[in-house]
Design a protein around this motif. Structure first.
Motif, mmCIF file in Angstrom:
data_model
loop_
_atom_site.group_PDB
_atom_site.id
_atom_site.type_symbol
_atom_site.label_atom_id
_atom_site.label_comp_id
_atom_site.label_asym_id
_atom_site.label_seq_id
_atom_site.Cartn_x
_atom_site.Cartn_y
_atom_site.Cartn_z
ATOM 1 N N ALA A 93 6.837 -36.817 25.229
ATOM 2 C CA ALA A 93 5.868 -36.618 24.006
ATOM 3 C C ALA A 93 5.069 -37.920 23.713
ATOM 4 O O ALA A 93 3.954 -37.691 23.640
ATOM 5 N N TRP A 94 5.468 -38.934 23.759
ATOM 6 C CA TRP A 94 4.899 -40.210 23.340
ATOM 7 C C TRP A 94 3.816 -40.345 24.354
ATOM 8 O O TRP A 94 2.694 -41.003 23.977
ATOM 9 N N LEU A 95 4.212 -40.349 25.682
ATOM 10 C CA LEU A 95 3.103 -40.643 26.702
ATOM 11 C C LEU A 95 2.250 -39.253 26.704
ATOM 12 O O LEU A 95 1.006 -39.474 26.716
ATOM 13 N N HIS A 96 2.532 -37.973 26.661
ATOM 14 C CA HIS A 96 1.820 -36.569 26.598
ATOM 15 C C HIS A 96 0.848 -36.912 25.451
ATOM 16 O O HIS A 96 -0.256 -36.634 26.037
ATOM 17 N N TYR A 139 9.668 -34.729 20.708
ATOM 18 C CA TYR A 139 9.462 -35.783 19.979
ATOM 19 C C TYR A 139 10.418 -35.614 18.940
ATOM 20 O O TYR A 139 10.917 -34.922 18.312
ATOM 21 N N PRO A 140 10.868 -37.183 18.510
ATOM 22 C CA PRO A 140 12.133 -37.217 17.385
ATOM 23 C C PRO A 140 11.695 -36.316 16.095
ATOM 24 O O PRO A 140 10.769 -36.469 15.594
ATOM 25 N N LYS A 141 12.613 -35.621 15.658
ATOM 26 C CA LYS A 141 12.501 -35.068 14.278
ATOM 27 C C LYS A 141 13.825 -34.548 13.918
ATOM 28 O O LYS A 141 14.905 -34.675 14.713
ATOM 29 N N LEU A 142 13.907 -34.610 12.423
ATOM 30 C CA LEU A 142 15.218 -34.189 11.745
ATOM 31 C C LEU A 142 15.000 -32.651 11.462
ATOM 32 O O LEU A 142 14.118 -32.509 10.667
ATOM 33 N N ILE A 170 3.575 -34.829 34.296
ATOM 34 C CA ILE A 170 4.802 -35.433 34.176
ATOM 35 C C ILE A 170 5.426 -35.188 32.906
ATOM 36 O O ILE A 170 6.516 -34.910 32.715
ATOM 37 N N SER A 171 4.784 -35.766 31.865
ATOM 38 C CA SER A 171 5.373 -35.878 30.591
ATOM 39 C C SER A 171 5.499 -34.553 30.016
ATOM 40 O O SER A 171 6.544 -34.170 29.312
ATOM 41 N N GLY A 172 4.733 -33.509 30.412
ATOM 42 C CA GLY A 172 4.759 -32.045 29.984
ATOM 43 C C GLY A 172 6.080 -31.580 30.513
ATOM 44 O O GLY A 172 6.681 -30.760 29.796
ATOM 45 N N PRO A 191 0.290 -44.368 22.533
ATOM 46 C CA PRO A 191 0.113 -45.837 22.726
ATOM 47 C C PRO A 191 -1.184 -46.079 21.907
ATOM 48 O O PRO A 191 -1.474 -47.325 21.504
ATOM 49 N N LEU A 192 -2.043 -45.425 21.911
ATOM 50 C CA LEU A 192 -3.183 -45.509 21.147
ATOM 51 C C LEU A 192 -3.513 -45.020 19.711
ATOM 52 O O LEU A 192 -4.557 -45.387 19.176
ATOM 53 N N ARG A 193 -2.347 -44.491 19.235
ATOM 54 C CA ARG A 193 -2.267 -44.028 17.919
ATOM 55 C C ARG A 193 -1.917 -45.177 16.898
ATOM 56 O O ARG A 193 -0.679 -45.688 17.223
ATOM 57 N N ASN A 194 -2.558 -45.331 15.914
ATOM 58 C CA ASN A 194 -1.959 -46.343 15.010
ATOM 59 C C ASN A 194 -1.589 -45.954 13.536
ATOM 60 O O ASN A 194 -0.786 -46.503 13.005
#
Length: 504
Positions: free
Chosen positions: A188-191, A39-42, A29-31, A195-198
């Motif tokens: 991307a955040w889900l893919h 994913y946000p980038k400048l 789904i996320s793919g 949520p598990l990355r600190n």
């Protein structure tokens, strides 16, 4: 022996699939979302387009009069918060900002500087300061480490853009419009299981992804083998079908598995490779010497040229620079100018005269390249189109912020690691360097995961359409597996609870 092996394989697929199917469903789904929203980038194009042209008069102190660290590795004249400033990166990779008018080193960016910079990024938009943070869900990129902590500012523009600004310089380092943030919750955040990355460097998260991907790869592999074993290529089962399963969910899981097994396995396996487990694809042995390629730092070797004169020389050719960067190539100092459209120009001394040029010559690049791996022979070729390793990507892609200009000079070194480098004649930089291991990784990860060969990328919507169709097949396979796994777990639970009830 064979029956024992088959039973073991069926059990592995059955029980690893209970958890893996959930992950694979989320990944598919996320793919699909990530094909269109990254994913946000400048990107360099966004950043440069937001900068005003540097003023032709009354702007800047000569570089010799600026409070410059002796170990400065990068020196850039730009605009921060509406005011010209020197961005300087020292040998410890720390960024500093020097006032271009006074030549004095400025303190770390304050709240007011961050707000002024945010308003300059989107003129006319209101800005609300949210505070200083070390890291959040949109700022895990390690490229931001030199700017942390980050100022966070919410713009009141039509896109409801969230800006993150460097506490070292005050410049905008990331922009995240509201729609992009919302889509990323299922993208991307889900893919990437963020949520598990600190932290930007998080070994726990890293190993969670490696182990999860390995289990999912094992599920896909065992399922493929089991599916082939159970399919009657010659003859049929008593039901008249080629699959032994009468129950609809099992039957559809078997059929979709055979149809999409190759794609699912390749995609999950390539995701595992992307994590570079045990660093198996890290470069080995001797690497190209970038310091020797440059032959000095901008602090030690500077082009003796006042910024105003450089800007006037560029303007005379119709080029309005928004940034000037002091650089060195093969001991020769030069200026790299960029305009708001990310075009470039070079200023250097040639036969004692200042000249403005578009590119370094092939002879100059090859002479400098001889310092990369001294004593190693290399073949060279000008590339007027992308190849399988040097190519551009759309902004939403993971590498969508990397500049890939053409033409480019490719060098193939005859060393044990088979190093290849790509030299950008417009900037005088090594745009890409890959050895044999990294080229293998490129095929096992990038190609298998996103079908990013240049001809496929040029096909436009056809590539996306095929990837979506295959992803839907993988989604159907994962969904049927989830239902089967849920039913099996529910049956086991009922058996256990009924046994406990009878015992009581």
């Amino acid at each position: 022996m064979m029956s024992t092996l088959k039973r073991l394989l069926y059990q592995l697929h059955r029980w690893t699939g209970v958890a893996a199917c959930v992950l694979m469903l989320l990944w598919f789904i996320s793919g699909m979302v990530m094909l269109f929203v990254g994913y946000p980038k400048l990107t360099p194009w966004e950043r440069l387009a937001a900068l005003p042209p540097l003023p032709l008069a009354g702007c800047c102190q000569p570089l010799a009069q600026v409070a410059m660290p002796v170990d400065a590795r990068e020196i850039v004249l730009t605009t921060v918060a509406g005011r010209p400033g020197w961005k300087v990166r020292d040998g410890g990779a720390r960024w500093r900002l020097v006032d271009a008018v006074t030549g004095k080193l400025l303190q770390p960016a304050s709240r007011d500087t961050a707000l002024a910079s945010a308003r300059a990024f989107v003129p006319g938009a209101g800005a609300h300061y949210l505070g200083l943070l070390q890291e959040d869900r949109w700022t895990h990129s390690r490229s931001l480490d030199a700017h942390r902590p980050l100022h966070q500012v919410q713009l009141m523009d039509a896109a409801q853009t969230m800006l993150y600004l460097s506490s070292a310089t005050g410049e905008v380092v990331l922009d995240a419009p509201r729609d992009q943030r919302l889509w990323n919750f299922v993208g991307a955040w889900l893919h990437w299981v963020y949520p598990l990355r600190n932290h930007s460097t998080d070994p726990v998260w890293n190993w969670i992804i490696i182990i999860s991907s390995a289990v999912a790869t094992l599920t896909a592999l065992t399922g493929t083998v089991a599916g082939i074993w159970r399919w009657r290529f010659a003859g049929r089962y008593k039901s008249g079908a080629r699959t032994p399963y009468r129950e609809s969910w099992m039957r559809w899981h078997h059929v979709t598995g055979l149809l999409f097994a190759g794609f699912v396995f390749a995609w999950i396996f390539s995701g595992l490779i992307s994590m570079n487990p045990f660093h198996i694809f890290d470069p080995q042995g001797r690497r190209p010497d970038l310091a020797a390629w440059q032959g000095g730092t901008p602090a030690a070797r500077q082009l003796d040229l006042a910024p105003q004169l450089a800007l006037s020389l560029l303007a005379a050719q119709g080029f309005r620079a928004v940034e000037l960067e002091w650089r060195v190539l093969n001991k020769q100092p030069y200026l790299l100018a960029r305009d708001g459209a990310a075009r470039t120009r070079l200023i250097m001394r040639q036969d004692g005269q200042l000249v403005v040029r578009e590119q370094w010559t092939q002879a100059q690049l090859l002479h400098a390249a001889s310092k990369l791996l001294p004593g190693i022979k290399a073949s060279s070729a000008w590339l007027g189109s992308y190849d399988s390793y040097y190519y551009g990507r759309e902004p939403e892609a993971m590498m969508g912020a990397v500049e890939r200009r053409l033409p480019v000079l490719q060098l193939r070194f005859d060393d044990p690691q088979a190093n290849w480098v790509y030299l950008d004649p417009y900037t005088g930089t090594v745009a890409l360097g890959v050895d044999r291991r990294q080229r293998v990784s490129r095929w096992l990860f990038s190609f298998l995961h996103s079908w990013d060969l240049p001809p496929l990328l040029r096909s436009g919507p056809w590539r996306e359409s095929v990837l979506i169709l295959l992803s839907l097949g993988g989604l159907a396979l994962s969904a049927t597996g989830m239902v089967i796994g849920w039913r099996r777990l529910r049956g086991k639970w009922r058996a256990v609870t009924s046994g406990v009830s009878r015992y009581n």
